[in-house]
Write a protein that holds these residues in place. Sequence first.
Motif, PDB file in Angstrom:
ATOM      1  N   SER A  94     -14.666   1.180   1.292  1.00 20.15           N
ATOM      2  CA  SER A  94     -13.386   1.553   0.700  1.00 20.15           C
ATOM      3  C   SER A  94     -12.482   0.335   0.569  1.00 20.15           C
ATOM      4  O   SER A  94     -12.453  -0.532   1.443  1.00 20.15           O
ATOM      5  N   LYS A  95     -11.749   0.273  -0.525  1.00 21.66           N
ATOM      6  CA  LYS A  95     -10.761  -0.777  -0.717  1.00 21.66           C
ATOM      7  C   LYS A  95      -9.344  -0.300  -0.418  1.00 21.66           C
ATOM      8  O   LYS A  95      -8.384  -1.050  -0.567  1.00 21.66           O
ATOM      9  N   ILE A  96      -9.242   0.961  -0.014  1.00 22.16           N
ATOM     10  CA  ILE A  96      -7.942   1.535   0.335  1.00 22.16           C
ATOM     11  C   ILE A  96      -7.807   1.514   1.856  1.00 22.16           C
ATOM     12  O   ILE A  96      -8.697   1.990   2.563  1.00 22.16           O
ATOM     13  N   PRO A  97      -6.732   0.963   2.397  1.00 22.27           N
ATOM     14  CA  PRO A  97      -6.559   0.992   3.858  1.00 22.27           C
ATOM     15  C   PRO A  97      -6.676   2.417   4.387  1.00 22.27           C
ATOM     16  O   PRO A  97      -6.203   3.372   3.760  1.00 22.27           O
ATOM     17  N   LEU A  98      -7.308   2.560   5.537  1.00 18.66           N
ATOM     18  CA  LEU A  98      -7.560   3.886   6.093  1.00 18.66           C
ATOM     19  C   LEU A  98      -6.280   4.686   6.264  1.00 18.66           C
ATOM     20  O   LEU A  98      -6.283   5.915   6.153  1.00 18.66           O
ATOM     21  N   GLU A  99      -5.172   4.015   6.489  1.00 20.27           N
ATOM     22  CA  GLU A  99      -3.873   4.677   6.604  1.00 20.27           C
ATOM     23  C   GLU A  99      -3.547   5.508   5.367  1.00 20.27           C
ATOM     24  O   GLU A  99      -2.855   6.522   5.446  1.00 20.27           O
ATOM     25  N   SER A 110       0.829  -1.207   0.000  1.00 16.83           N
ATOM     26  CA  SER A 110       0.000   0.000   0.000  1.00 16.83           C
ATOM     27  C   SER A 110       0.862   1.255   0.000  1.00 16.83           C
ATOM     28  O   SER A 110       0.468   2.287  -0.540  1.00 16.83           O
ATOM     29  N   ALA A 111       2.058   1.166   0.603  1.00 20.91           N
ATOM     30  CA  ALA A 111       2.957   2.322   0.651  1.00 20.91           C
ATOM     31  C   ALA A 111       3.435   2.742  -0.732  1.00 20.91           C
ATOM     32  O   ALA A 111       4.025   3.809  -0.881  1.00 20.91           O
ATOM     33  N   MET A 112       3.153   1.921  -1.751  1.00 20.74           N
ATOM     34  CA  MET A 112       3.607   2.218  -3.113  1.00 20.74           C
ATOM     35  C   MET A 112       2.523   2.873  -3.961  1.00 20.74           C
ATOM     36  O   MET A 112       2.680   3.006  -5.171  1.00 20.74           O
ATOM     37  N   TYR A 113       1.395   3.294  -3.338  1.00 23.27           N
ATOM     38  CA  TYR A 113       0.374   4.003  -4.111  1.00 23.27           C
ATOM     39  C   TYR A 113       1.007   5.207  -4.796  1.00 23.27           C
ATOM     40  O   TYR A 113       1.642   6.048  -4.148  1.00 23.27           O
ATOM     41  N   ASP A 121       5.013   6.695   8.382  1.00 20.80           N
ATOM     42  CA  ASP A 121       4.138   5.788   9.122  1.00 20.80           C
ATOM     43  C   ASP A 121       4.652   5.742  10.555  1.00 20.80           C
ATOM     44  O   ASP A 121       5.722   5.199  10.822  1.00 20.80           O
ATOM     45  N   GLY A 122       3.898   6.329  11.475  1.00 18.98           N
ATOM     46  CA  GLY A 122       4.368   6.428  12.848  1.00 18.98           C
ATOM     47  C   GLY A 122       4.530   5.109  13.555  1.00 18.98           C
ATOM     48  O   GLY A 122       5.140   5.052  14.618  1.00 18.98           O
ATOM     49  N   HIS A 123       3.985   4.025  12.986  1.00 23.18           N
ATOM     50  CA  HIS A 123       4.138   2.711  13.599  1.00 23.18           C
ATOM     51  C   HIS A 123       5.325   1.937  13.053  1.00 23.18           C
ATOM     52  O   HIS A 123       5.683   0.896  13.583  1.00 23.18           O
ATOM     53  N   SER A 175       2.566  12.665  -0.296  1.00 31.62           N
ATOM     54  CA  SER A 175       3.663  11.789   0.099  1.00 31.62           C
ATOM     55  C   SER A 175       4.037  10.903  -1.074  1.00 31.62           C
ATOM     56  O   SER A 175       3.167  10.350  -1.749  1.00 31.62           O
ATOM     57  N   ASP A 176       5.310  10.786  -1.339  1.00 29.70           N
ATOM     58  CA  ASP A 176       5.780   9.974  -2.450  1.00 29.70           C
ATOM     59  C   ASP A 176       5.597   8.491  -2.148  1.00 29.70           C
ATOM     60  O   ASP A 176       5.641   8.074  -0.985  1.00 29.70           O
ATOM     61  N   PRO A 177       5.392   7.665  -3.185  1.00 36.90           N
ATOM     62  CA  PRO A 177       5.348   6.216  -2.964  1.00 36.90           C
ATOM     63  C   PRO A 177       6.698   5.722  -2.455  1.00 36.90           C
ATOM     64  O   PRO A 177       7.752   6.225  -2.846  1.00 36.90           O
TER      65      PRO A 177
END
Length: 669
Positions: A629-634, A83-86, A131-133, A95-97
């Motif tokens: 939604s199919k996109i994670p809320l993050e 998902s971080a690569m959107y 991503d704060g986690h 924010s860049d992928p």
Amino acid sequence: MVSYSIRTLVLSLSVASLASLSLAAPATGTSDCSVLGAKQGTNITYSDVANCYASIPFNEEAARATLDSLTTFFDDYYVARDSAMYPRLAKPFQSDPVDIIGKLKKIGRTRYTNDRKFHTDVYEAVESLHDGHAAYAPYCYVAYMFVQPMSMYAPVINGKQVLKVYKDNKGRGYEDCTVIKIDGKNGMAQVKKRASFLMNSKDPNVRLNEALASMAYKPEAGDFVVYPGQFAVRNLLPKNSIVRYELQCGGGSKKAIAVADEWVISPQMPWQFTDTESYIKNVCLTPVQATAGGLLRKRDLVSISSERHDEVYALSKRVFNAQAAAVVPPAPSVTSPPVATPTFPPIYPEAIKIAAGNSTVFFQLKDRPTVGVIVFFAAMIDFNDINFMYQSLETFYQKGVTDIIIDIVSGDGGYANVGPDFAQLFFPNKGPLDKLIKMNLRVTPATQQLSAKVFNSSDGGYSQMGNMFSLRGGGFYDSSRFFDFANNRLYTDNSLYTDTVTETRNGRKATYTKMTAYKSTTHPVHPNLANYPWTNNPARLRIVTDGRCLSACANIAYYLADEYKVPTYGIGGTKGEPLSKYQYAAAGAVTQEGFVNMFAFGNMTSPFKPTPYQGIVSVVVAEFFAPGSKIPLEFDGVRYATDFRLDYDPINARSRQAMWTQVAKSAWK
């Protein structure tokens, strides 16, 4: 599920995992950590820390082991890996992928000769996820906190946003002087550049708020205190020993003042070492038993435990002690005389504090007594806290409060189920399924095997203490703790991890559980709720946020604002631009240590070894999805923007009561 706020500490790293590694120190007599060690945490200079860090030799074997561990952890268990690569995220995100696995592999192909450089590059690669986690922070190179004596903010005055000094701990009277330049470049541009590297939000304006000074409620002080912001507070060694400012004080006709401030440096924990060799042994490699009184403060990570003492030390995020640390700095370097402290306009009357609990504090506005305020400062809500809040709401009602502002400015993290728990205080007429938000988890052969071994495991009753579950037992991999939507009940078998789905996100396949949820909790019936004017009435409620509300706090904002349509006010950021309600809303994360412990409970060996350097290593393992939604809320930016915007000014930036009054006047005229 926990989204935990770090408070005390448990530092544990398997010494056995380090047995095959050797970090040779320089020959005796050439140690560059001896000066730093001899100072015992006082009068530390920039060169003391820089020389110590530089003396640690690069160890190729340790570097390779670090990358092997992190690559497996992020590739197989980080639920947001793909998902971080959107390629494009909806505003207010910017924010860049990020291909975190690609970045780690690139680091692995780079030839390093400097140990700090290697670990800093890994730290920053993970930080680029915003991503704060997700974190890699070796104590070896975040052992000291660097604080600037001046903190800044960006108020809007006469319609124009300017960068100004918020607080000058050297007593030179620079408060509200305009910061024209920093290190010879435009001051605001320099602050925004720093903000662009901060990890905790994909929204650049939330990151700007994080970089600048703000106020947060500190229960130990019983009041709001100043957090200097992450421009003024650093964990990594800054590039230079001095920050140079050009200030304009007392109007544009006055001569600019040049200020050069050294970093004020304090140890994050009471490290014990005498030279480079013992620094490597005691700080970099060996577990340290620290004390609760150290300077290292909270950070929104996870230890998956309902016991409040069972947490981990983490990076400095809310460094409330930073201001105190900066009170006795090196002598200032100033080319012009100090100016007198400006006279600020009078602030609004103080609010009346009604009650203070473990997670919330209740106020009533003096100038608008029909308005109550609930300040949410920590997501450590358990059943006792819930009872306290019900009692406090009754006090509001008895005192004539009809409208409530929920202040989540700089709200902290904590238990992930705090969102629906808190929302039931105001919207109690929902069934159990209405209180749940759907989520899924990554699945690998190793976690499938673990899930079979830990199904329906006991955690000693900790999951009944107001938190969904703890690391005791199988944690995230015990299916019995999750809701089975197909059968309208909690799972009675291990099918959560065996009946899986394969999805392709941004070109990469991975296996996930079907949509599930954590166990819901329905509060006991409180008959007085029906009498309150705000119950099931979003028109009587407002949320005010600066976007820095952390993940468990974000769950509160999500439920109240997105599910129950409570209007939101965002303050700060860049004038005229949207601002997020919260930083990130991942469902749950786990430290590397916690992950290893879950496998140990199942009598299994972890699929990866811990990193050689002790520190904070964590990933998100479960993610939320908004309905439909199919996109994670993050990553679901369309869910984030506040309904209304406020700007900081010299009054509301220093008085929370002024901020509340502004919201109240706008909301209820």
